[in-house]
Design a protein around this motif. Structure first.
Motif, PDB file in Angstrom:
ATOM      1  N   LEU A 173     -12.679   5.375  -6.379  1.00  0.00           N
ATOM      2  CA  LEU A 173     -12.856   6.547  -5.372  1.00  0.00           C
ATOM      3  C   LEU A 173     -14.195   7.129  -5.049  1.00  0.00           C
ATOM      4  CD1 LEU A 173      -9.182   8.106  -5.932  1.00  0.00           C
ATOM      5  CD2 LEU A 173      -9.830   6.123  -4.433  1.00  0.00           C
ATOM      6  N   ARG A 174     -14.607   7.449  -3.757  1.00  0.00           N
ATOM      7  CA  ARG A 174     -15.909   8.023  -3.491  1.00  0.00           C
ATOM      8  C   ARG A 174     -17.162   7.522  -4.245  1.00  0.00           C
ATOM      9  NH1 ARG A 174     -14.439  14.567  -4.334  1.00  0.00           N
ATOM     10  NH2 ARG A 174     -12.159  14.334  -3.662  1.00  0.00           N
ATOM     11  N   GLY A 175     -16.953   6.170  -4.874  1.00  0.00           N
ATOM     12  CA  GLY A 175     -18.146   5.343  -5.018  1.00  0.00           C
ATOM     13  C   GLY A 175     -18.692   6.257  -6.589  1.00  0.00           C
ATOM     14  N   PHE A 176     -17.839   6.812  -7.292  1.00  0.00           N
ATOM     15  CA  PHE A 176     -18.441   7.360  -8.477  1.00  0.00           C
ATOM     16  C   PHE A 176     -18.525   6.713  -9.585  1.00  0.00           C
ATOM     17  CE2 PHE A 176     -17.397  12.264  -7.823  1.00  0.00           C
ATOM     18  CZ  PHE A 176     -18.246  12.220  -6.753  1.00  0.00           C
ATOM     19  N   GLY A 232       2.033  20.903  -0.651  1.00  0.00           N
ATOM     20  CA  GLY A 232       1.486  21.468  -1.910  1.00  0.00           C
ATOM     21  C   GLY A 232      -0.223  21.846  -1.475  1.00  0.00           C
ATOM     22  N   PRO A 233      -1.006  22.377  -2.369  1.00  0.00           N
ATOM     23  CA  PRO A 233      -2.274  22.873  -1.979  1.00  0.00           C
ATOM     24  C   PRO A 233      -3.285  21.615  -2.118  1.00  0.00           C
ATOM     25  CG  PRO A 233      -1.550  23.580  -4.078  1.00  0.00           C
ATOM     26  CD  PRO A 233      -0.423  22.917  -3.488  1.00  0.00           C
ATOM     27  N   ASN A 234      -2.638  20.482  -2.699  1.00  0.00           N
ATOM     28  CA  ASN A 234      -3.823  19.458  -2.865  1.00  0.00           C
ATOM     29  C   ASN A 234      -3.363  18.284  -1.805  1.00  0.00           C
ATOM     30  OD1 ASN A 234      -4.710  20.182  -5.786  1.00  0.00           O
ATOM     31  ND2 ASN A 234      -2.434  20.003  -6.031  1.00  0.00           N
ATOM     32  N   PRO A 235      -4.787  17.788  -1.544  1.00  0.00           N
ATOM     33  CA  PRO A 235      -4.886  16.463  -0.567  1.00  0.00           C
ATOM     34  C   PRO A 235      -4.068  15.241  -1.070  1.00  0.00           C
ATOM     35  CG  PRO A 235      -7.002  17.070  -1.175  1.00  0.00           C
ATOM     36  CD  PRO A 235      -6.162  18.053  -1.819  1.00  0.00           C
ATOM     37  N   VAL A 236      -3.128  14.957  -0.652  1.00  0.00           N
ATOM     38  CA  VAL A 236      -2.389  13.761  -1.292  1.00  0.00           C
ATOM     39  C   VAL A 236      -1.860  12.847  -0.193  1.00  0.00           C
ATOM     40  CG1 VAL A 236      -0.366  12.706  -2.768  1.00  0.00           C
ATOM     41  CG2 VAL A 236      -1.728  14.971  -3.331  1.00  0.00           C
ATOM     42  N   ASP A 237      -2.281  11.446  -0.249  1.00  0.00           N
ATOM     43  CA  ASP A 237      -1.933  10.585   0.832  1.00  0.00           C
ATOM     44  C   ASP A 237      -0.757   9.601  -0.078  1.00  0.00           C
ATOM     45  OD1 ASP A 237      -3.588  11.337   2.615  1.00  0.00           O
ATOM     46  OD2 ASP A 237      -5.178   9.808   2.165  1.00  0.00           O
ATOM     47  N   THR A 238       0.310   9.522   0.593  1.00  0.00           N
ATOM     48  CA  THR A 238       1.771   8.922   0.230  1.00  0.00           C
ATOM     49  C   THR A 238       1.719   7.538   0.797  1.00  0.00           C
ATOM     50  OG1 THR A 238       2.513  10.780  -0.906  1.00  0.00           O
ATOM     51  CG2 THR A 238       3.863   8.871  -0.567  1.00  0.00           C
ATOM     52  N   GLN A 244      -4.950  -6.048  -4.231  1.00  0.00           N
ATOM     53  CA  GLN A 244      -6.295  -6.402  -3.635  1.00  0.00           C
ATOM     54  C   GLN A 244      -6.382  -5.929  -2.147  1.00  0.00           C
ATOM     55  OE1 GLN A 244      -9.356  -8.683  -4.670  1.00  0.00           O
ATOM     56  NE2 GLN A 244      -9.903  -7.308  -2.976  1.00  0.00           N
ATOM     57  N   ASP A 245      -5.377  -5.995  -1.350  1.00  0.00           N
ATOM     58  CA  ASP A 245      -5.436  -5.358   0.039  1.00  0.00           C
ATOM     59  C   ASP A 245      -5.635  -4.059  -0.042  1.00  0.00           C
ATOM     60  OD1 ASP A 245      -5.079  -7.925   0.838  1.00  0.00           O
ATOM     61  OD2 ASP A 245      -2.861  -7.916   1.227  1.00  0.00           O
ATOM     62  N   LEU A 246      -4.770  -3.250  -1.050  1.00  0.00           N
ATOM     63  CA  LEU A 246      -4.736  -2.003  -1.110  1.00  0.00           C
ATOM     64  C   LEU A 246      -6.068  -1.203  -1.532  1.00  0.00           C
ATOM     65  CD1 LEU A 246      -3.263   0.731  -1.157  1.00  0.00           C
ATOM     66  CD2 LEU A 246      -2.800   0.570  -3.552  1.00  0.00           C
ATOM     67  N   GLN A 247      -6.844  -1.998  -2.265  1.00  0.00           N
ATOM     68  CA  GLN A 247      -8.271  -1.532  -2.820  1.00  0.00           C
ATOM     69  C   GLN A 247      -9.333  -1.689  -1.448  1.00  0.00           C
ATOM     70  OE1 GLN A 247     -10.957  -4.236  -4.413  1.00  0.00           O
ATOM     71  NE2 GLN A 247     -11.441  -2.872  -6.127  1.00  0.00           N
ATOM     72  N   THR A 248      -8.975  -2.594  -0.702  1.00  0.00           N
ATOM     73  CA  THR A 248      -9.849  -3.105   0.473  1.00  0.00           C
ATOM     74  C   THR A 248      -9.730  -1.980   1.583  1.00  0.00           C
ATOM     75  OG1 THR A 248      -9.766  -5.529   0.021  1.00  0.00           O
ATOM     76  CG2 THR A 248     -10.495  -4.762   2.301  1.00  0.00           C
ATOM     77  N   PHE A 249      -8.278  -1.515   1.663  1.00  0.00           N
ATOM     78  CA  PHE A 249      -7.912  -0.655   2.888  1.00  0.00           C
ATOM     79  C   PHE A 249      -8.555   0.713   2.815  1.00  0.00           C
ATOM     80  CE2 PHE A 249      -4.682   2.499   4.005  1.00  0.00           C
ATOM     81  CZ  PHE A 249      -4.732   2.362   5.420  1.00  0.00           C
ATOM     82  N   LEU A 250      -8.409   1.282   1.576  1.00  0.00           N
ATOM     83  CA  LEU A 250      -8.396   2.633   1.148  1.00  0.00           C
ATOM     84  C   LEU A 250      -9.747   3.233   1.465  1.00  0.00           C
ATOM     85  CD1 LEU A 250      -6.948   3.457  -2.557  1.00  0.00           C
ATOM     86  CD2 LEU A 250      -5.916   4.045  -0.455  1.00  0.00           C
ATOM     87  N   PRO A 251      -9.696   3.963   2.396  1.00  0.00           N
ATOM     88  CA  PRO A 251     -11.082   4.694   2.893  1.00  0.00           C
ATOM     89  C   PRO A 251     -11.590   5.384   1.886  1.00  0.00           C
ATOM     90  CG  PRO A 251      -9.009   6.130   3.928  1.00  0.00           C
ATOM     91  CD  PRO A 251      -8.544   4.618   3.133  1.00  0.00           C
TER      92      PRO A 251
END
Length: 712
Positions: free
Chosen positions: A99-102, A48-54, A69-76
Motif C-alpha cells: 500500500l502506498r508504495g512503502f 467510523g472515523p477511519n477511511p475503510v473500503d469494504t 492476483q486480481d485484487l492486488q492489481t485492482f487496488l488503487p
C-alpha cells in the motif's frame, strides 16, 4: 483468454448476527454494530472515523476480481513494485500487498482481525510480507482496506495501512463451483488456468459448521517468447535499452568465436594461438558484417552472436498450483454469553520460477585472502585446461600456493549442459484458532453493550526452494584445473556445445533451502459503552496481546558458504521475538443525527494508543563471527481520528470529512536483525559501454549485535 465459470449452490447464507443494541427499547431498528478494521470498538458500518473500503463477493465479482492476483492489481492504493504470481524472473510464488508504495513490510495483513505468519522464503521472507495467495477467495466473506496508518491500534507494521480478510464462519447448504480459462491467441504455448471449489455449511440457532476445499492450477505457463513484445530482450526498437546478457558460450572478453564455430557444438583446437586477439578462431563481433548479422545494432540487435537473449527461455506467467482446506466451528454455549469458536486452515502452494541457463559469474577463483572473484568479468581458466585454446596467460593466479597461469574473462552459460534453471517453491501454510467470546449483560443492565473475547492462534508457514541447474564453485574449480579431457570442464564451447557427462556431474548441482516462520498469538479484549452524552454513548475498547515470532532459515551447504553460482547465497539463521502489548481506545460523539446544531450534523473523535514491549534473540553466525545476541525495546504511539458530517445528508447527500493525527513505528523485521549475511546480483546498465558486466555480485552483511535496551 476464454473463461468459463460455472457454480451450483443449494441453500442460503444466514442473516448476520447483531450486537446488543441493534434494536432500541422502543423497537426502532438501528444499524448493526460490528468491528470495522481500524478500530476495536463496534460501530455501525461506514460511519467510523477511519477511511475503510469494504469489498464483498458481489463487489469483487462486479469488478472482475477472481483471486488475490486480481485484487492486488485492482487496488488503487497498491503502488510500486510488488511480488506476485506474474513474475517469472525474481518471483517466489507469493502475492504481497504494498500500500502506498512503502514496501510490503509496512502494510499489515490480518485474517479475521488477527496477525498471521509471514512468508518463510524468497522476497516474502526478507521483506516480512504475508502471502495472500494462501487465502483463496471461496473462503473469504469480505475484505477491508484501511487507507490510514494504525500502529496505535494494531502495533508495528501498520504504517501504510491495513488489509483485513474476514473468512466465512456462517453458511447453510452446499456450493460447488469452478472456472476454466486458456489462451487462444495462436501462441506457441497454450496456457490454461482452472479453479474448483466445494463449500458446505450446516447448523442451527446455536451452532455453525463450515467446510471449504479449493483447488487451483495454472498449467504449462506462458513464456516470454510466446509474445512478440516480450520475445527479445533487445528493447531499443520499443524505446527501451538492450537488456540482453553478456554471459554466453563462445565469448572471451570482447571477442567471439567465428560465426561458423560459434553456432556449433565444437570448440577451437587446444593451445592453438597465444590469445583471442591473435587466434584465427576469434573475431570481434563488430567486424562481422554479413547479410545474416547486419551492422550492430540492427532491428534485432544482431542476434545471439552479439548478446544472449535470455527472454527466449524465461516464463512470463510461470506454472503454479494450490490446494486449500478450511473448517470453521462456532457453538453458543450459553445464550450469547459464552460462545466457543475454532477454525483451521491448511494450504499448499507450488510455483516454478524457471530462468535461463546459469551464467558463470562470479569467478570460482578468488583474489587471495578475499571472497572477490579473481576475474572482474566471467571466469578464469587455467592454461593447463585441456580445452584452453590459448598458450599465453593473461595473468598468474595463486591456487593453494601454486602459481597457475590463467586466461581471464571467459564467458559461459550452461545452455545445453542443463537447459533452463528452475526455482521450485513449495509452501505449506497452516492456521489454527480457538477461543471464547460473549456478552456481559448477565452482570447487569449497565453491561448490556459490553462484549469480551479471549483466544489463541497458531500460524505457521513452511517453505522449500529447490534450485535446479546451479553450479558448485568447488566442483567447477576442480573441473577447470583437471587436465584429463574425459573429466575436465570445457568453457570454450560454441553456442550448441555440451560438456561430457562426467564434467557435468562435477559442476552442476541441485540446491535445497528451507525456511519456517511460526507465530503463536494470545489475546483478550473488552469493549462496550461507558456512559451516554446527549449525542450518544462514549464507547471504549481495551485489550492485551502476546505474540511470539519465530523464524528459521536452513541453507544448502553451498549457499551457506557462498560457494554456488546461479543461486542467491546467504547464511542460515534462527531469530525469535516475544512481543507483549496493551491498547486502549475511546470514541466520543460530540454531535450526532439525534443531537446536533448547524454545521455539525455529526461530529465524533476517536482516541487510540498502544504500547508494545519487544524481547528478541538471534543465533550465532560463524563467518564472520557474530555471537548470539539479545535485545529489548518498547514503543508507544497515539492516534487521534476525527469524523465530521457538517450537513444532513437529505439536503446534499452524504458529505463526510475525515482527518487523523498518527504516530507510527515499524519494529525491525526478524530478517533485518539477524547478523547473517546474504548476497544479491543487481543489474547494471552502463550507458557508455556494453563491455561493462551487466550484473555484479553484492554482499550484504548482517546487523551487528544491537543495543540491549532502547525505546521507539
Amino acid at each position: 483468454m476464454r473463461l468459463v465459470q460455472p457454480s451450483v449452490t443449494f441453500g442460503q447464507n444466514p442473516l448476520p448476527f447483531s450486537q446488543p443494541g441493534a434494536a432500541s427499547a422502543a423497537g426502532t431498528a438501528e444499524v448493526e454494530r460490528v468491528i470495522v478494521t481500524g478500530s476495536n470498538i463496534p460501530t455501525a458500518e461506514e460511519t467510523g472515523p477511519n477511511p475503510v473500503d469494504t469489498y464483498r463477493p458481489a463487489d469483487l465479482e462486479k469488478l472482475g476480481i477472481r483471486n488475490a492476483q486480481d485484487l492486488q492489481t485492482f487496488l488503487p492504493q497498491e503502488a510500486g513494485g510488488t511480488v506476485n504470481l506474474n513474475m517469472g524472473n525474481g518471483g517466489d510464488g507469493t502475492i504481497q500487498f504494498n500500500l502506498r508504495g512503502f514496501l510490503p513490510k509496512e502494510t499489515l495483513v490480518l485474517v479475521d482481525g488477527k496477525r498471521v505468519a509471514f512468508g518463510s522464503l524468497g522476497v516474502a521472507g526478507f521483506s516480512q510480507g504475508v502471502d495472500i495467495n494462501l487465502l483463496p477467495f471461496p473462503m473469504i466473506d469480505h475484505v477491508d482496506i484501511l487507507k490510514d496508518g494504525a500502529s496505535a491500534v494494531y502495533g508495528s507494521d501498520a504504517v501504510a495501512g491495513v488489509v483485513n480478510f474476514f473468512l466465512i464462519h456462517k453458511f447453510r447448504g452446499l456450493e460447488i463451483g469452478g472456472s476454466y480459462g486458456n489462451t487462444n491467441l495462436g501462441a506457441s504455448n497454450d496456457m490454461g488456468e482452472w479453479e474448483a471449489w466445494l463449500k458446505a455449511g450446516t447448523g442451527d440457532d446455536k451452532t455453525d459448521i463450515v467446510v471449504i476445499a479449493d483447488f487451483w492450477e495454472r498449467t504449462g505457463g506462458l513464456f516470454s517468447r510466446d509474445r512478440d513484445i516480450s520475445s527479445n530482450a533487445f528493447e531499443i526498437p520499443l524505446g527501451g535499452v538492450d537488456l540482453r546478457s553478456g554471459n554466453f558460450p563462445g565469448r572471451v572478453g570482447g571477442f567471439r568465436l567465428t560465426p561458423k564455430l560459434f553456432f556449433s557444438a565444437n570448440s577451437p583446437p587446444p593451445h592453438s594461438a597465444p590469445n583471442a586477439a591473435t587466434s584465427p578462431f576469434y573475431k570481434r563481433p563488430t567486424a562481422i558484417i554479413t547479410p545474416v548479422f547486419g551492422i550492430y545494432p540492427d532491428f534485432k540487435g544482431g542476434g545471439d552472436y552479439f548478446f544472449f537473449n535470455f527472454a527466449a527461455f524465461t516464463p512470463a506467467l510461470p506454472p503454479a498450483d494450490r490446494q486449500a482446506f478450511y473448517g470453521s466451528f462456532t457453538r453458543d454455549l450459553c445464550d450469547k454469553y459464552l460462545v466457543l469458536f475454532a477454525d483451521f486452515k491448511y494450504v499448499r502452494s507450488y510455483f516454478d520460477a524457471s530462468l535461463a541457463a546459469v551464467p558463470f559469474v562470479p569467478d570460482p577463483f578468488k583474489v587471495p585472502g578475499t571472497n572477490v572473484g579473481f576475474s572482474p568479468a566471467g571466469i578464469s581458466v587455467p592454461i593447463s585446461n585441456p580445452f584452453n585454446p590459448f598458450t599465453v596467460p593473461d595473468t598468474t593466479l595463486d591456487v593453494n600456493g601454486v602459481p597457475t597461469p590463467v586466461t581471464t574473462d571467459v564467458r559461459f552459460r550452461g545452455i545445453n549442459d542443463t537447459g533452463k534453471r528452475s526455482e521450485k517453491f513449495t509452501y505449506r501454510d497452516s492456521l489454527f484458532d480457538v477461543g471464547l467470546r460473549g456478552q456481559m449483560g448477565e452482570f447487569g443492565d449497565y453491561f448490556n453493550t459490553w462484549n469480551w473475547e479471549a483466544g489463541f492462534r497458531y500460524s505457521r508457514n513452511e517453505g522449500q526452494d529447490l534450485s535446479v541447474g546451479e553450479v558448485s564453485q568447488p566442483g567447477l574449480r576442480e573441473a577447470l584445473l583437471d587436465t584429463d579431457p574425459a573429466t575436465a570442464f570445457n568453457p570454450f564451447l560454441g553456442f550448441l556445445g555440451r560438456n561430457s557427462k562426467a564434467a557435468r556431474a562435477r559442476v552442476y548441482v541441485t540446491l535445497q533451502n528451507t525456511g519456517e516462520f511460526e507465530l503463536p498469538l494470545g489475546y483478550i479484549t473488552i469493549n462496550g459503552d461507558l456512559f451516554n452524552l446527549p449525542a450518544g454513548p462514549v464507547s471504549f475498547a481495551i485489550g492485551g496481546e502476546y505474540r511470539g515470532e519465530r523464524m528459521t532459515r536452513n541453507r544448502d551447504p553451498l549457499n551457506q558458504t557462498f560457494n554456488s553460482i546461479g543461486s542467491v547465497d546467504g547464511q542460515g539463521f534462527r531469530v525469535n521475538r516475544d512481543v507483549w502489548s496493551i491498547y486502549q481506545e475511546v470514541r466520543v460523539p460530540f454531535t450526532s443525527p439525534t443531537w446536533n446544531f448547524p454545521g455539525f450534523y455529526s461530529f465524533e473523535v476517536d482516541f487510540a494508543e498502544r504500547e508494545e514491549w519487544y524481547s528478541q534473540n538471534t543465533s550465532t553466525v560463524l563467518t564472520p563471527y557474530q555471537p548470539a545476541t539479545s535485545s529489548q525495546y518498547n514503543g508507544q504511539k497515539p492516534k487521534v481520528s476525527v469524523r465530521w458530517q457538517p450537513i444532513d445528508p437529505k439536503y446534499i447527500g452524504a458529505l463526510t470529512l475525515r482527518g487523523s493525527y498518527t504516530e507510527a513505528f515499524h519494529a525491525p523485521t526478524l530478517f533485518e536483525i539477524t547478523p547473517a549475511g546474504s548476497q544479491n546480483f543487481p543489474l547494471l546498465n552502463d550507458p557508455f559501454s556494453r563491455l561493462t558486466p551487466d550484473q555484479i555480485e553484492e554482499r550484504v552483511s548482517g546487523n551487528p549485535p544491537a543495543a540491549t535496551r532502547s525505546r521507539l
